[in-house]
Design a protein around this motif. Structure first.
Motif, PDB file in Angstrom:
ATOM      1  N   GLU A   1      -7.591  -0.309   3.084  1.00 29.99           N
ATOM      2  CA  GLU A   1      -6.749   0.961   3.748  1.00 29.99           C
ATOM      3  C   GLU A   1      -7.775   0.723   5.695  1.00 29.99           C
ATOM      4  N   PRO A   2      -6.540  -0.170   6.960  1.00 27.10           N
ATOM      5  CA  PRO A   2      -7.325   0.009   7.044  1.00 27.10           C
ATOM      6  C   PRO A   2      -7.285   1.236   8.287  1.00 27.10           C
ATOM      7  N   ASN A   3      -8.070   1.235   9.041  1.00 30.92           N
ATOM      8  CA  ASN A   3      -7.768   2.824  10.480  1.00 30.92           C
ATOM      9  C   ASN A   3      -7.615   1.654  11.732  1.00 30.92           C
ATOM     10  N   SER A   4      -7.484   2.708  12.155  1.00 25.58           N
ATOM     11  CA  SER A   4      -8.371   2.188  14.152  1.00 25.58           C
ATOM     12  C   SER A   4      -8.117   1.416  14.716  1.00 25.58           C
ATOM     13  N   GLU A   5     -10.018   0.704  14.244  1.00 28.52           N
ATOM     14  CA  GLU A   5     -10.644   0.058  14.482  1.00 28.52           C
ATOM     15  C   GLU A   5     -10.356  -1.517  13.804  1.00 28.52           C
ATOM     16  N   ASP A   6      -9.707  -1.193  12.280  1.00 30.02           N
ATOM     17  CA  ASP A   6      -8.968  -2.154  11.875  1.00 30.02           C
ATOM     18  C   ASP A   6      -7.744  -2.727  12.348  1.00 30.02           C
ATOM     19  N   LEU A   7      -6.972  -2.411  13.802  1.00 32.95           N
ATOM     20  CA  LEU A   7      -5.954  -3.107  14.285  1.00 32.95           C
ATOM     21  C   LEU A   7      -6.206  -3.304  15.232  1.00 32.95           C
ATOM     22  N   HIS A   8      -5.025  -4.142  16.145  1.00 34.93           N
ATOM     23  CA  HIS A   8      -5.412  -4.376  17.354  1.00 34.93           C
ATOM     24  C   HIS A   8      -4.541  -3.036  17.205  1.00 34.93           C
ATOM     25  N   TRP A   9      -4.150  -3.167  18.792  1.00 31.74           N
ATOM     26  CA  TRP A   9      -3.754  -1.638  19.522  1.00 31.74           C
ATOM     27  C   TRP A   9      -1.675  -2.341  19.843  1.00 31.74           C
ATOM     28  N   VAL A  10      -1.925  -3.354  20.184  1.00 34.64           N
ATOM     29  CA  VAL A  10      -0.446  -4.099  20.952  1.00 34.64           C
ATOM     30  C   VAL A  10       0.603  -4.200  19.432  1.00 34.64           C
ATOM     31  N   GLY A  11       1.491  -4.107  18.991  1.00 36.66           N
ATOM     32  CA  GLY A  11       2.817  -4.049  18.250  1.00 36.66           C
ATOM     33  C   GLY A  11       3.915  -4.241  18.623  1.00 36.66           C
TER      34      GLY A  11
ATOM     35  N   ARG B   1       0.401  -1.132  -0.511  1.00 41.71           N
ATOM     36  CA  ARG B   1      -0.125  -0.009  -0.153  1.00 41.71           C
ATOM     37  C   ARG B   1       0.750   1.138   0.712  1.00 41.71           C
ATOM     38  N   GLU B   2       0.041   2.257  -0.450  1.00 41.41           N
ATOM     39  CA  GLU B   2       0.846   3.531  -0.545  1.00 41.41           C
ATOM     40  C   GLU B   2       1.308   4.067   0.302  1.00 41.41           C
ATOM     41  N   ARG B   3       0.369   4.201   1.483  1.00 41.71           N
ATOM     42  CA  ARG B   3       0.566   4.761   2.878  1.00 41.71           C
ATOM     43  C   ARG B   3       1.757   3.568   3.308  1.00 41.71           C
ATOM     44  N   SER B   4       1.952   2.413   3.367  1.00 47.70           N
ATOM     45  CA  SER B   4       2.399   0.960   4.144  1.00 47.70           C
ATOM     46  C   SER B   4       4.308   2.348   3.715  1.00 47.70           C
ATOM     47  N   ARG B   5       4.331   2.260   1.969  1.00 50.65           N
ATOM     48  CA  ARG B   5       5.420   2.841   1.402  1.00 50.65           C
ATOM     49  C   ARG B   5       6.123   3.947   2.000  1.00 50.65           C
ATOM     50  N   ASN B   6       5.457   4.627   1.821  1.00 55.05           N
ATOM     51  CA  ASN B   6       5.540   6.519   2.906  1.00 55.05           C
ATOM     52  C   ASN B   6       6.585   5.939   4.282  1.00 55.05           C
ATOM     53  N   ALA B   7       4.984   5.358   4.745  1.00 56.48           N
ATOM     54  CA  ALA B   7       5.802   5.152   6.424  1.00 56.48           C
ATOM     55  C   ALA B   7       7.759   4.687   6.322  1.00 56.48           C
ATOM     56  N   ALA B   8       7.991   3.140   5.497  1.00 59.93           N
ATOM     57  CA  ALA B   8       8.937   2.727   5.374  1.00 59.93           C
ATOM     58  C   ALA B   8       9.910   3.660   5.113  1.00 59.93           C
ATOM     59  N   HIS B   9       9.424   4.486   3.977  1.00 65.13           N
ATOM     60  CA  HIS B   9      10.554   5.624   3.830  1.00 65.13           C
ATOM     61  C   HIS B   9      10.723   6.675   4.478  1.00 65.13           C
ATOM     62  N   GLU B  10       9.515   7.036   5.320  1.00 65.91           N
ATOM     63  CA  GLU B  10      10.253   8.337   6.340  1.00 65.91           C
ATOM     64  C   GLU B  10      11.105   7.853   7.547  1.00 65.91           C
ATOM     65  N   ALA B  11      11.165   6.620   7.539  1.00 65.87           N
ATOM     66  CA  ALA B  11      11.347   5.971   8.790  1.00 65.87           C
ATOM     67  C   ALA B  11      13.136   5.834   8.297  1.00 65.87           C
ATOM     68  N   ALA B  12      12.695   5.093   7.147  1.00 68.43           N
ATOM     69  CA  ALA B  12      14.743   5.475   6.605  1.00 68.43           C
ATOM     70  C   ALA B  12      14.973   6.615   6.905  1.00 68.43           C
ATOM     71  N   ARG B  13      14.163   7.735   6.253  1.00 65.60           N
ATOM     72  CA  ARG B  13      14.541   8.835   6.175  1.00 65.60           C
ATOM     73  C   ARG B  13      15.053   9.340   7.595  1.00 65.60           C
TER      74      ARG B  13
END
Length: 288
Positions: A112-122, A83-95
């Motif tokens: 396109e998951p939002n907060s309700e579609d995720l577990h909150w412990v990771g 997903r585009e947002r995940s690629r943005n996340a990986a690139h920003e974390a690396a930057r």
């Protein structure tokens, strides 16, 4: 300043008496620039602010949602970032040279998951390498470091972000924990012996793990259970309880493997007996 979650089973306790899923109650995620008064920003400053990436708070993580895989501290995994947002996340974390926060989707169907579609412990993760495959697939090779739980999700970024609480592992020098860890390693090695074609590297890696917490996380990532069961282990912050859960899971797994091996041996013996009888009949027929 978070999205309310649907009712769930009573949450587990962590140190200090707080609850694992305890959250504050505003209904919407907090905007990254919520503290900035709109009437104090001139039109030119507003345009410049929108063009400039917002600084991520120090207690926030860049979030990458994943399907059907749970990352534990110490593990190395190459999750696909399609997903585009995940690629943005990986690139920003690396930057920024900042860790990612890897969260399992509770709803794997959400594109396109939002907060309700995720577990909150990771698990926080360092990006070791970013790979683009020949077919255009993207993989971020990540190494898990620590557990965390989300306090609130943030808006205003081209990727998911959340303010989090890092769960520092507590490993007291407790004979009960040390005894459980020793029993767990023995059962894990017994399980590997019952499995076919286990690489020697896996056995050597397991034998070399030291520390009860590291051992529990190593086996949690290795054991063949569902993502939901692995997520439950990740959310079990108390080390002694986590060791007990793993001992129970491995004991059941060993019994299943033993029964499977006995059935396989009986079946193989029956087939070999039938083949010997057939061969004997053929030889008698040739003699006659």
């Amino acid at each position: 300043t978070r999205r309310a979650r649907p009712p769930c089973a009573p949450p587990a306790k962590i140190d200090g008496g707080r609850e694992m899923n305890e959250r504050t109650t505003p209904e919407t995620p907090v905007s990254a620039d919520a503290a900035l008064r709109q009437d104090q920003v001139s039109p030119g400053a507003e345009e410049k602010r929108q063009a400039t990436p917002r600084a991520l708070p120090e207690d926030a993580l860049i979030i990458v949602p994943v399907r059907n895989v749970v990352l534990f501290p110490g593990m190395v995994l190459p999750p696909t970032v399609a997903r585009e947002r995940s690629r943005n996340a990986a690139h920003e974390a690396a930057r920024l040279q900042r860790p990612l926060g890897v969260l399992l989707q509770s709803n794997p169907e959400a594109e396109e998951p939002n907060s309700e579609d995720l577990h909150w412990v990771g698990t926080t993760a360092n990006v070791l390498r970013y790979i683009t495959g020949p077919e255009g697939t993207h993989h971020a090779i990540c190494q898990g470091t620590k557990r965390f739980r989300v306090l609130q999700f943030l808006e205003g970024y081209p990727f998911m972000a959340a303010q989090v609480e890092i769960i520092d592992p507590a490993e007291p020098h407790d004979p009960d924990i040390e005894g459980r860890a020793l029993a767990l390693k023995q059962r894990a090695l017994e399980t590997l012996q019952l499995l076919p074609q286990v690489p020697e590297e896996v056995v050597a890696a397991l034998s070399g793990v030291t520390g009860a917490a590291r051992l529990a996380d190593f086996i949690s990532g290795l054991i063949d259970i569902t993502p939901a069961e692995k997520q439950a282990l990740l959310e079990t912050f108390d080390l002694k309880t986590r060791l007990d859960k793993l001992l129970e899971l491995l004991s059941h797994r060993i019994e299943v493997l033993k029964v499977s091996r006995e059935i396989d041996e009986r079946t193989r013996g029956s087939i070999e007996g039938m083949n010997r009888k057939h061969l004997l009949r053929e030889q008698m027929h040739q003699i006659q």
